[in-house]
Design an enzyme around this catalytic site. Structure first.
Site, PDB file in Angstrom:
ATOM      1  N   TYR A  52     -30.568  43.929 -47.951  1.00 20.90           N
ATOM      2  CA  TYR A  52     -30.029  44.443 -46.687  1.00 20.90           C
ATOM      3  C   TYR A  52     -29.220  45.712 -46.881  1.00 20.90           C
ATOM      4  CZ  TYR A  52     -27.222  45.055 -42.528  1.00 20.90           C
ATOM      5  OH  TYR A  52     -26.630  45.604 -41.427  1.00 20.90           O
ATOM      6  N   HIS A  82     -24.941  56.309 -35.221  1.00 18.43           N
ATOM      7  CA  HIS A  82     -23.708  55.571 -34.972  1.00 18.43           C
ATOM      8  C   HIS A  82     -22.556  56.469 -34.501  1.00 18.43           C
ATOM      9  CE1 HIS A  82     -25.881  52.310 -36.737  1.00 18.43           C
ATOM     10  NE2 HIS A  82     -24.835  51.508 -36.800  1.00 18.43           N
ATOM     11  N   ASN A 194     -19.261  50.764 -42.689  1.00 20.73           N
ATOM     12  CA  ASN A 194     -18.832  49.375 -42.615  1.00 20.73           C
ATOM     13  C   ASN A 194     -17.406  49.303 -43.141  1.00 20.73           C
ATOM     14  OD1 ASN A 194     -21.233  46.691 -43.238  1.00 20.73           O
ATOM     15  ND2 ASN A 194     -20.629  47.690 -41.369  1.00 20.73           N
ATOM     16  N   TYR A 279      23.419  38.006 -22.933  1.00 20.11           N
ATOM     17  CA  TYR A 279      22.530  37.815 -24.076  1.00 20.11           C
ATOM     18  C   TYR A 279      22.093  39.126 -24.713  1.00 20.11           C
ATOM     19  CZ  TYR A 279      21.760  32.853 -22.890  1.00 20.11           C
ATOM     20  OH  TYR A 279      21.907  31.521 -22.649  1.00 20.11           O
ATOM     21  N   ARG A 282      24.925  39.743 -27.006  1.00 15.27           N
ATOM     22  CA  ARG A 282      25.243  38.641 -27.911  1.00 15.27           C
ATOM     23  C   ARG A 282      24.064  38.249 -28.805  1.00 15.27           C
ATOM     24  NH1 ARG A 282      26.236  32.937 -25.541  1.00 15.27           N
ATOM     25  NH2 ARG A 282      26.362  34.173 -23.638  1.00 15.27           N
ATOM     26  N   PHE A 328     -16.274  42.831 -43.072  1.00 16.07           N
ATOM     27  CA  PHE A 328     -16.042  43.890 -42.084  1.00 16.07           C
ATOM     28  C   PHE A 328     -15.365  43.370 -40.819  1.00 16.07           C
ATOM     29  CE2 PHE A 328     -20.501  42.388 -41.903  1.00 16.07           C
ATOM     30  CZ  PHE A 328     -20.395  41.607 -40.745  1.00 16.07           C
ATOM     31  N   GLU A 414     -24.192  40.447 -33.642  1.00 20.02           N
ATOM     32  CA  GLU A 414     -22.752  40.544 -33.884  1.00 20.02           C
ATOM     33  C   GLU A 414     -22.049  39.902 -32.689  1.00 20.02           C
ATOM     34  OE1 GLU A 414     -22.569  44.754 -34.479  1.00 20.02           O
ATOM     35  OE2 GLU A 414     -23.951  44.605 -36.183  1.00 20.02           O
TER      36      GLU A 414
END
Length: 507
Positions: A52, A82, A194, A279, A282, A328, A414
């Site tokens: 792959y 991409h 990746n 508060y 404090r 990834f 994915e």
């Protein structure tokens, strides 16, 4: 030149690189592992077995075998296809940090890239060739694909880059810097895109900025406590040691040191009819101390991630195998970013209440309404407080978790993603908002302390007020306030407040 040790680079080093833009080099000892992994990839690319990302397509197309003669084209096409990022460019400082993190990952010797790819990233950083990387487009798995593709595109002479303050085609930027684009070999494109480096760089930047805000908030809270003539009894060490949380102990200790010697504090130890402060005065150690500890947890996660190998497949040299996995997936980064967001929102929430306290004459122990000497004709800090309320509310919304907002992508291959990228990106807006909240609190607290004259605060806090007054004068009558707010916020963002006060808390 900073030498990076893959697997053991600490956050202090990364913070220095982020703040200064210092050039970096991988420790030469990393080369043997890198070369061994690259040799395994080259052998796999020449073989018949489908591996792959080396001689197959990607994602849903992993079953498509690619001929050995086409592997270089495969990698180039991967990068170009991409480059789908949109939105504003990532800042140069954050892009540099992303590139440094990619160096650390590649330097572990499990990605299969050649050493010359690493050398090109180092040279680009040293000579100031910084890819233009759009901020939007990553879902934090299968890595930060789109932003890292834009980074890689610049390395092959495509896309755009910044060089000497100019935005230009990347091939031109490389040429002007005396560099040559790389021709990607087998798996190199995939090894570069990746990974979680975009998400991690933005989360780290958010962490570094948030830590500055936390330190500044301790100083400014001490100023506010004196401005409203608050008690230091809630800071006594035994209270905090009885609970035992490190952050709470650190904040109380820091505020005690900051307020030591204050004439204002000593003036109302006896005869003060108030039993307890609100508060927001404090409980500063309990709230900001908790935020500190949350930031520390996030820091531990991000330090590990900064040194991690997060691409796919991984070249396991000792096993003699190239194995597909899921490193990834940026879930760790997503959780860390959400933790940082919660801490930032809470630091701002308690600071905003102190601003509201100081401008309200019914609560501020005799300070003038809205901290103006002539109320009515002048509105003083009335609307500055409203601005802090708006930003506090915005940060509350932004602090909603991102990591739980998965959506399937890539034809359901994915099918669970981390959303770490926008979880980390939103931290910049949140810390910017927080710097303004704290900046306004600084303006109000200084004004309030000056109203207590002839009594004065401690020497450390007087130094902070003097630094502020060198840039922003006391508000005697209404004026155009936006520049004052920005100047005070910039002091917070730049670390000036903590530095002048000598307030530094160990991470």
């Amino acid at each position: 030149m900073i030498s990076l040790s893959p697997g053991s680079t600490d956050l202090a080093t990364l913070r220095t690189i982020y703040r200064t833009g210092a050039p970096v080099r991988l420790d030469p000892s990393a080369r043997a592992g890198v070369d061994a992994a690259a040799a395994m990839v080259a052998k796999a690319a020449a073989g018949e077995a489908a591996v792959y990302g080396i001689n197959t397509g990607f994602g849903k197309l992993a079953s498509t075998k690619i001929a050995a003669k086409d592997t270089a084209t495969l990698q180039r096409n991967l990068i170009l296809s991409h480059c789908c990022g949109v939105g504003q460019p990532l800042s140069e400082a954050r892009t540099r940090l992303m590139m440094v993190l990619k160096l650390l990952s590649l330097g572990r010797g499990a990605s299969g890239v050649r050493w010359q790819v690493i050398e090109l990233i180092e040279a680009m950083l040293e000579r100031g060739v910084i890819p233009v990387v759009p901020e939007q487009g990553s879902v934090g798995a299968s890595g930060d694909l789109a932003p890292l593709a834009h980074m890689t595109a610049a390395m092959i002479g495509a896309g755009e880059a910044m060089f000497q303050g100019r935005r230009m085609p990347a091939d031109k930027a490389l040429a002007e810097a005396g560099l040559t684009p790389v021709v990607l070999g087998p798996k190199e494109g995939l090894g570069l895109i990746n990974g979680t480096q975009f998400s991690t760089a933005n989360a780290l930047a958010g962490l570094f900025d948030a830590w500055r805000m936390a330190e500044a908030s301790m100083v400014i809270a001490a100023l506010s406590t004196d401005a409203i003539m608050g008690s230091t009894a809630p800071l006594v060490p035994e209270i905090h040691s009885l609970r035992g949380h490190a952050g709470q102990i650190d904040v109380a200790r820091g505020m005690r040191k900051l307020m030591k010697g204050s004439e204002i504090r000593e003036s109302h130890r006896e005869g003060d009819t108030r039993v307890q402060d609100p508060y927001c005065i404090r409980c500063q150690p309990q709230v900001v101390g908790a935020a500190l500890d949350v930031l520390r947890m996030a820091a531990r996660t991000l330090e590990i991630e900064a040194n991690a190998v997060t691409d796919n497949p991984l070249v396991l040299v000792e096993r003699g195998e190239i194995v597909s996995g899921g490193n990834f997936h940026a879930e760790y980064v997503g959780f860390a970013a959400d933790q940082i967001a919660l801490a930032v929102a809470e630091i701002g929430a308690i600071a905003q209440r102190r601003v509201a306290l100081m401008v309200d004459p019914t609560l501020s122990h005799d300070l003038p309404p809205f901290l103006t000497p002539d109320p009515g004709l002048n509105s003083g800090f009335m609307i500055a407080e409203v601005t802090t309320a708006a930003l506090m509310s915005e940060n509350k919304h932004l602090a909603n978790p991102c990591v739980t907002d998965s959506t399937p992508t890539s034809a359901n291959q994915e099918d669970h993603v981390s959303m770490a990228a926008h979880g980390a990106l939103r931290l910049r807006r949140m810390t910017d908002n927080l710097s303004v909240i704290l900046g306004v609190e600084l303006l109000c607290a200084a004004q309030g302390i000056e109203a207590r004259a002839p009594l004065v605060t401690s020497e450390r806090l007087q130094a902070v007020i003097a630094h502020l007054r060198a840039h922003v004068p006391t508000l005697a009558e209404d004026r155009y306030l936006a520049p004052d707010i920005e100047a005070a916020a910039a002091m917070v963002r730049d670390g000036d407040i903590a530095r002048v006060a000598g307030m530094e808390v160990a991470a």
